[in-house]
Design an enzyme around this catalytic site. Structure first.
Site, mmCIF file in Angstrom:
data_model
loop_
_atom_site.group_PDB
_atom_site.id
_atom_site.type_symbol
_atom_site.label_atom_id
_atom_site.label_comp_id
_atom_site.label_asym_id
_atom_site.label_seq_id
_atom_site.Cartn_x
_atom_site.Cartn_y
_atom_site.Cartn_z
ATOM 1 N N LYS A 18 0.981 -1.780 -0.363
ATOM 2 C CA LYS A 18 -0.332 -0.195 -0.246
ATOM 3 C C LYS A 18 0.907 1.041 0.056
ATOM 4 O O LYS A 18 0.573 1.948 -0.793
ATOM 5 C CB LYS A 18 -0.906 -0.046 1.128
ATOM 6 N N ARG A 92 -10.063 0.424 8.356
ATOM 7 C CA ARG A 92 -9.587 -0.284 9.237
ATOM 8 C C ARG A 92 -10.523 -1.579 9.902
ATOM 9 O O ARG A 92 -10.276 -2.770 10.035
ATOM 10 C CB ARG A 92 -8.618 -0.442 10.011
ATOM 11 N N ARG A 126 12.192 -5.494 5.395
ATOM 12 C CA ARG A 126 11.664 -3.794 4.887
ATOM 13 C C ARG A 126 12.923 -3.638 6.406
ATOM 14 O O ARG A 126 12.559 -4.041 6.970
ATOM 15 C CB ARG A 126 9.968 -4.020 5.242
ATOM 16 N N ARG A 159 10.455 -2.481 11.690
ATOM 17 C CA ARG A 159 9.504 -2.171 12.830
ATOM 18 C C ARG A 159 9.102 -3.302 13.784
ATOM 19 O O ARG A 159 9.479 -4.204 13.431
ATOM 20 C CB ARG A 159 8.320 -2.142 11.713
ATOM 21 N N ARG A 170 -1.096 -9.781 12.472
ATOM 22 C CA ARG A 170 -2.089 -9.044 11.504
ATOM 23 C C ARG A 170 -2.476 -9.216 10.630
ATOM 24 O O ARG A 170 -3.713 -8.800 9.795
ATOM 25 C CB ARG A 170 -0.772 -7.797 11.289
HETATM 26 P P1 G5P Z 1 0.037 0.452 8.843
HETATM 27 O O1 G5P Z 1 1.131 0.653 9.024
HETATM 28 O O2 G5P Z 1 -1.555 0.632 8.277
HETATM 29 P P2 G5P Z 1 -0.210 -2.444 7.511
HETATM 30 O O3 G5P Z 1 -0.216 -3.670 8.491
HETATM 31 O O4 G5P Z 1 -1.616 -2.654 6.842
HETATM 32 O O5 G5P Z 1 0.492 -1.737 7.781
HETATM 33 P P3 G5P Z 1 2.352 -2.357 6.371
HETATM 34 O O6 G5P Z 1 3.026 -3.012 6.923
HETATM 35 O O7 G5P Z 1 3.005 -1.315 6.124
HETATM 36 O O8 G5P Z 1 0.948 -2.200 6.009
HETATM 37 P P4 G5P Z 1 1.731 -1.663 2.706
HETATM 38 O O9 G5P Z 1 1.820 0.094 3.288
HETATM 39 O O10 G5P Z 1 0.396 -2.299 2.907
HETATM 40 O O11 G5P Z 1 2.303 -2.248 4.453
HETATM 41 O O12 G5P Z 1 3.174 -2.148 2.414
HETATM 42 P P5 G5P Z 1 4.872 -1.310 1.614
HETATM 43 O O13 G5P Z 1 5.846 -1.175 3.355
HETATM 44 O O14 G5P Z 1 4.737 -0.746 0.958
HETATM 45 O O15 G5P Z 1 5.987 -2.495 1.484
HETATM 46 C C1 G5P Z 1 5.860 -3.884 1.927
HETATM 47 C C2 G5P Z 1 7.639 -4.245 1.925
HETATM 48 O O16 G5P Z 1 7.092 -4.932 0.562
HETATM 49 C C3 G5P Z 1 8.346 -3.329 1.989
HETATM 50 O O17 G5P Z 1 9.809 -3.349 2.923
HETATM 51 C C4 G5P Z 1 8.620 -2.330 -0.007
HETATM 52 O O18 G5P Z 1 9.878 -2.222 0.142
HETATM 53 C C5 G5P Z 1 8.691 -3.667 -0.339
HETATM 54 N N1 G5P Z 1 8.430 -4.219 -1.252
HETATM 55 C C6 G5P Z 1 6.541 -3.652 -1.878
HETATM 56 N N2 G5P Z 1 7.062 -4.012 -3.691
HETATM 57 C C7 G5P Z 1 7.737 -5.019 -3.950
HETATM 58 C C8 G5P Z 1 8.347 -6.049 -4.635
HETATM 59 O O19 G5P Z 1 7.131 -5.970 -5.930
HETATM 60 N N3 G5P Z 1 8.774 -7.104 -4.046
HETATM 61 C C9 G5P Z 1 9.185 -7.297 -3.365
HETATM 62 N N4 G5P Z 1 10.950 -8.244 -3.079
HETATM 63 N N5 G5P Z 1 10.012 -5.906 -1.851
HETATM 64 C C10 G5P Z 1 8.634 -4.956 -2.242
HETATM 65 O O20 G5P Z 1 -0.521 -0.138 10.577
HETATM 66 C C11 G5P Z 1 0.572 -0.816 11.088
HETATM 67 C C12 G5P Z 1 -0.620 -0.593 12.597
HETATM 68 O O21 G5P Z 1 -1.140 0.491 13.674
HETATM 69 C C13 G5P Z 1 -2.416 0.375 13.470
HETATM 70 C C14 G5P Z 1 -2.276 -0.735 13.895
HETATM 71 O O22 G5P Z 1 -1.918 -1.351 14.943
HETATM 72 C C15 G5P Z 1 -1.755 -1.733 12.849
HETATM 73 O O23 G5P Z 1 -1.118 -2.804 12.466
HETATM 74 N N6 G5P Z 1 -3.385 1.078 12.702
HETATM 75 C C16 G5P Z 1 -4.707 1.263 13.226
HETATM 76 N N7 G5P Z 1 -5.332 0.225 14.297
HETATM 77 C C17 G5P Z 1 -6.566 1.128 14.182
HETATM 78 N N8 G5P Z 1 -6.994 1.601 12.895
HETATM 79 C C18 G5P Z 1 -6.637 2.355 11.720
HETATM 80 N N9 G5P Z 1 -6.834 2.565 10.801
HETATM 81 C C19 G5P Z 1 -4.498 1.945 11.632
HETATM 82 N N10 G5P Z 1 -3.697 2.317 10.359
HETATM 83 C C20 G5P Z 1 -2.671 2.053 11.627
HETATM 84 MG MG MG Z 2 2.425 0.437 5.234
#
Ligand code: G5P
Ligand code: MG
Length: 216
Positions: A18, A92, A126, A159, A170
């Site tokens: 995302k 969420r 990551r 993280r 998660r």
């Molecule tokens: P977050 O911060 O919202 P998540 O769990 O939804 O966290 P996250 O982990 O941030 O999502 P993402 O943004 O979907 O993941 O993914 P990203 O960071 O872009 O990519 C993941 C990794 O893969 C990166 O290192 C990237 O470089 C790599 N990557 C991307 N594409 C490729 C590819 O093609 N190949 C490879 N090899 N790598 C790739 O939420 C965190 C916490 O905050 C709270 C909760 O506690 C939650 O758990 N929270 C909330 N709580 C309640 N309500 C809400 N609305 C909340 N929002 C957050």
């Molecule tokens: Mg993210």
């Protein structure tokens, strides 16, 4: 760049990309990226009241209580005003989706559908620059200098919630809470799903989709 205001939500499991796709949307379309996770992590670093309340929930892979997150996100949306944006990480669950829909007209929901095995291997690699939210991945998007942020040169960290046992929790929570939200948006014809294993195959499809939507 475009005159019409466009409000999008990006949905996908933890680690589905995302943040990565949103960053490209920002560069290509000039939307603002509003990420609940980034906002919460910044508050933890700055040791704010919100950060102190959120910290334990985040580190253990639980959701931060709705009232805290909702208040924060609606305030940020108000600040943004009449500009196109992409919401990442919010809503969420159904309660948050209800509050958002009472307040904002969402134009599109981009749903990233990435297999769990891909996600698990990604999050292990990551690294983030926590103050800015910049994200790197070893072997995919490496920092220029190992362990350092490209822009500030500051130290990168992993993280707390990327530990394997927390990631598993998660992912489970995501499936449970987001299925009804996706179904709700789908009933309204708002969901476009993008399935794949790599950002390089997904991004061109998202880009084409948004070009059609924004210019159409
Ligand atoms: P977050 O911060 O919202 P998540 O769990 O939804 O966290 P996250 O982990 O941030 O999502 P993402 O943004 O979907 O993941 O993914 P990203 O960071 O872009 O990519 C993941 C990794 O893969 C990166 O290192 C990237 O470089 C790599 N990557 C991307 N594409 C490729 C590819 O093609 N190949 C490879 N090899 N790598 C790739 O939420 C965190 C916490 O905050 C709270 C909760 O506690 C939650 O758990 N929270 C909330 N709580 C309640 N309500 C809400 N609305 C909340 N929002 C957050
Ligand atoms: Mg993210």
């Amino acid at each position: 760049m475009y005159t019409k205001i466009f409000r999008a939500v990006i949905i996908g499991a933890p680690g589905s990309g995302k943040g990565t796709i949103s960053e490209r949307i920002v560069k290509t379309f000039g939307f603002l990226h509003i990420s609940s996770g980034d906002i919460l992590r910044q508050n933890i670093i700055n040791n704010t009241d919100l950060g102190r309340k959120a910290q334990d929930f985040i580190n253990s892979g639980q959701l931060v209580p709705d009232e805290i997150v909702t208040k924060t996100m609606l305030a940020r949306i108000t600040e943004v005003g009449n500009k196109s944006y992409i919401l990442d990480g919010f809503p969420r669950n159904s309660a948050q989706a209800d509050i958002l829909s009472a307040r904002e007209q969402i134009d599109a929901v981009i749903n990233l559908n990435i297999p769990h095995d891909v996600i698990i291997s990604r999050v292990k690699n990551r690294w983030i620059h926590a103050p800015s939210g910049r994200v790197y991945n070893i072997g995919f998007d490496d920092p220029k200098v190992p362990g350092k942020d490209d822009v500030t040169g500051e130290r990168l960290t992993q993280r707390e919630d990327d530990k394997p046992e927390v990631v598993a929790k998660r992912l489970q929570l995501y499936d449970e809470l987001m299925s009804p939200v996706l179904a709700w948006y789908a009933e309204r014809g708002l969901v476009s799903s993008f399935k794949g294993r790599e950002t390089k195959e997904i991004w061109p499809r998202v880009e084409r989709f948004l070009k059609d939507k924004v210019q159409g």
